[in-house]
Enzyme design. Sequence first.
Site, PDB file in Angstrom:
ATOM      1  CB  THR A  82      -0.832   0.152   1.325  1.00 23.51           C
ATOM      2  OG1 THR A  82      -1.256  -1.059   1.195  1.00 23.51           O
ATOM      3  CG2 THR A  82      -2.064   1.134   1.195  1.00 23.51           C
ATOM      4  CE  LYS A  97      -4.709  -1.829   1.516  1.00 21.07           C
ATOM      5  NZ  LYS A  97      -5.514  -2.830   2.185  1.00 21.07           N
ATOM      6  CE  LYS A 154       1.383   1.824   4.140  1.00 16.87           C
ATOM      7  NZ  LYS A 154       2.495   0.365   3.754  1.00 16.87           N
TER       8      LYS A 154
HETATM    9  P1  NAD Z   1       5.492  -6.625   7.144  1.00 13.33           P
HETATM   10  O1  NAD Z   1       6.016  -5.447   8.009  1.00 13.33           O
HETATM   11  O2  NAD Z   1       5.058  -8.006   8.486  1.00 13.33           O
HETATM   12  O3  NAD Z   1       6.198  -7.290   6.236  1.00 13.33           O
HETATM   13  C1  NAD Z   1       6.850  -6.285   5.523  1.00 13.33           C
HETATM   14  C2  NAD Z   1       8.480  -6.966   4.697  1.00 13.33           C
HETATM   15  O4  NAD Z   1       9.048  -5.995   4.309  1.00 13.33           O
HETATM   16  C3  NAD Z   1       9.382  -7.523   6.267  1.00 13.33           C
HETATM   17  O5  NAD Z   1       9.509  -8.701   5.939  1.00 13.33           O
HETATM   18  C4  NAD Z   1      10.706  -7.072   6.233  1.00 13.33           C
HETATM   19  O6  NAD Z   1      11.543  -7.487   6.366  1.00 13.33           O
HETATM   20  C5  NAD Z   1      10.556  -6.729   4.094  1.00 13.33           C
HETATM   21  N1  NAD Z   1      11.145  -5.516   3.601  1.00 13.33           N
HETATM   22  C6  NAD Z   1      12.159  -4.375   4.347  1.00 13.33           C
HETATM   23  N2  NAD Z   1      12.276  -3.489   2.966  1.00 13.33           N
HETATM   24  C7  NAD Z   1      12.759  -4.912   2.123  1.00 13.33           C
HETATM   25  C8  NAD Z   1      13.260  -5.271   0.768  1.00 13.33           C
HETATM   26  N3  NAD Z   1      14.219  -3.685   0.270  1.00 13.33           N
HETATM   27  N4  NAD Z   1      14.015  -6.113   0.363  1.00 13.33           N
HETATM   28  C9  NAD Z   1      12.878  -7.650   0.983  1.00 13.33           C
HETATM   29  N5  NAD Z   1      12.221  -6.564   1.629  1.00 13.33           N
HETATM   30  C10 NAD Z   1      12.187  -6.199   2.469  1.00 13.33           C
HETATM   31  O7  NAD Z   1       4.463  -6.134   6.761  1.00 13.33           O
HETATM   32  P2  NAD Z   1       2.843  -6.755   5.747  1.00 13.33           P
HETATM   33  O8  NAD Z   1       1.810  -6.209   7.121  1.00 13.33           O
HETATM   34  O9  NAD Z   1       3.379  -7.800   5.145  1.00 13.33           O
HETATM   35  O10 NAD Z   1       2.656  -5.502   4.653  1.00 13.33           O
HETATM   36  C11 NAD Z   1       2.634  -5.224   3.671  1.00 13.33           C
HETATM   37  C12 NAD Z   1       2.194  -4.290   2.870  1.00 13.33           C
HETATM   38  O11 NAD Z   1       1.066  -4.953   2.363  1.00 13.33           O
HETATM   39  C13 NAD Z   1       2.371  -3.121   3.356  1.00 13.33           C
HETATM   40  O12 NAD Z   1       2.606  -1.483   2.051  1.00 13.33           O
HETATM   41  C14 NAD Z   1       1.428  -2.764   4.470  1.00 13.33           C
HETATM   42  O13 NAD Z   1       0.551  -1.113   4.358  1.00 13.33           O
HETATM   43  C15 NAD Z   1      -0.301  -3.561   2.953  1.00 13.33           C
HETATM   44  N6  NAD Z   1      -1.367  -4.299   3.249  1.00 13.33           N
HETATM   45  C16 NAD Z   1      -1.100  -5.258   5.455  1.00 13.33           C
HETATM   46  C17 NAD Z   1      -1.860  -5.682   5.296  1.00 13.33           C
HETATM   47  C18 NAD Z   1      -2.092  -6.519   6.517  1.00 13.33           C
HETATM   48  O14 NAD Z   1      -3.019  -6.869   7.397  1.00 13.33           O
HETATM   49  N7  NAD Z   1      -1.040  -6.541   7.022  1.00 13.33           N
HETATM   50  C19 NAD Z   1      -2.635  -5.466   4.947  1.00 13.33           C
HETATM   51  C20 NAD Z   1      -3.472  -5.078   3.656  1.00 13.33           C
HETATM   52  C21 NAD Z   1      -2.312  -4.303   2.971  1.00 13.33           C
END
Ligand code: NAD
Length: 306
Positions: free
Chosen positions: A96, A171, A246
């Site tokens: 997102t 979104k 965010k």
């Molecule tokens: P999270 O923090 O659990 O996962 C993100 C991962 O990205 C982490 O494991 C981190 O180590 C990794 N990362 C960061 N920089 C990196 C890089 N340069 N290369 C490789 N890996 C890297 O977050 P999440 O909950 O999985 O959310 C991810 C995205 O999805 C966000 O943008 C969030 O807003 C969106 N989202 C989350 C949810 C939810 O319910 N958690 C739902 C819809 C959308």
Amino acid sequence: MSTITFLGLGQMGGPMAANLVKAGHQVVGYDLAPQAREHAEAAGVRVADRPSAGADEADFVITMLPTGQHVLDVYADPAGPLAASRPDTVFIDSSTISVGQAKAAAQLAAEAGRRAVDAPVSGGVFGAQAATLTFMVGGDEAEVAQVKGVLESMGKRIVHCGPHGAGQAAKICNNMVLGVSMAAISEAFVLGEKLGLDPQVFYDVASTSSAQCWALTTNCPIPGPVPASPANRDYQGGFATALIAKDLALAAEAADGAGTATEFGRLAAKLFREHADSGAARLDFSSILVALREQAGGPDNQEQHL
Ligand code: NAD
């Protein structure tokens, strides 16, 4: 079946990559965090030791990263997957991020001669695990047709929202409602407690009445009524408070640009930002209930009201 590079194997990306493996795709993954890499490996993802992560063989590169800056850094990285990919590789960003950042990512891909879509998701960690996510896709018809099959391995609804950035617009509007509704449901539980109402009774009424919503019946902020909700695990896992803060800030920024008030969205943005800054950044966002209860002085000065 396709060969897929998957960057960001966290709460969402981990189970999404696992579902691609289950559907028979070859998945090479990369994450900065060792724990995320270990979980992905256990789910059958071939874990790489660098961010280009097998992109030279990939049909698709999927990113599921925390913020737009992470996405743009990966796209612009000379040692990253865009530089390493084949001309026919298609890039899918499911993080997102802002509408402007989504357009900038598509532009970086286009400058490198690659196709790209923004494809953020709704459905949370439950939807990621169950492969029932909704994908909101921004791109042209041909790009959306190309990515549809691979997205269907991770979700059950693929909605073409319009050109690049339109997926993120959908979104951001969706998550503004999510933040406001979680704050409202949490306020209602706290008020109910103050009035001496059993939370389970309030749940039984509201879940079958006009207050029914996802924040209540899937991600219920109080332990008990919905066993799978993060409230039953001390708000561990789920959708981090930092991430909803965010998303609400992205909505406020978009509203500034569009000249709309979105007053409830802005109030929710402030509430979740303060909650994140108070130490709850990594807790599920439904932990806002605990903060609101503390502000209200606890659950227990009740009976005289009934
Ligand atoms: P999270 O923090 O659990 O996962 C993100 C991962 O990205 C982490 O494991 C981190 O180590 C990794 N990362 C960061 N920089 C990196 C890089 N340069 N290369 C490789 N890996 C890297 O977050 P999440 O909950 O999985 O959310 C991810 C995205 O999805 C966000 O943008 C969030 O807003 C969106 N989202 C989350 C949810 C939810 O319910 N958690 C739902 C819809 C959308």
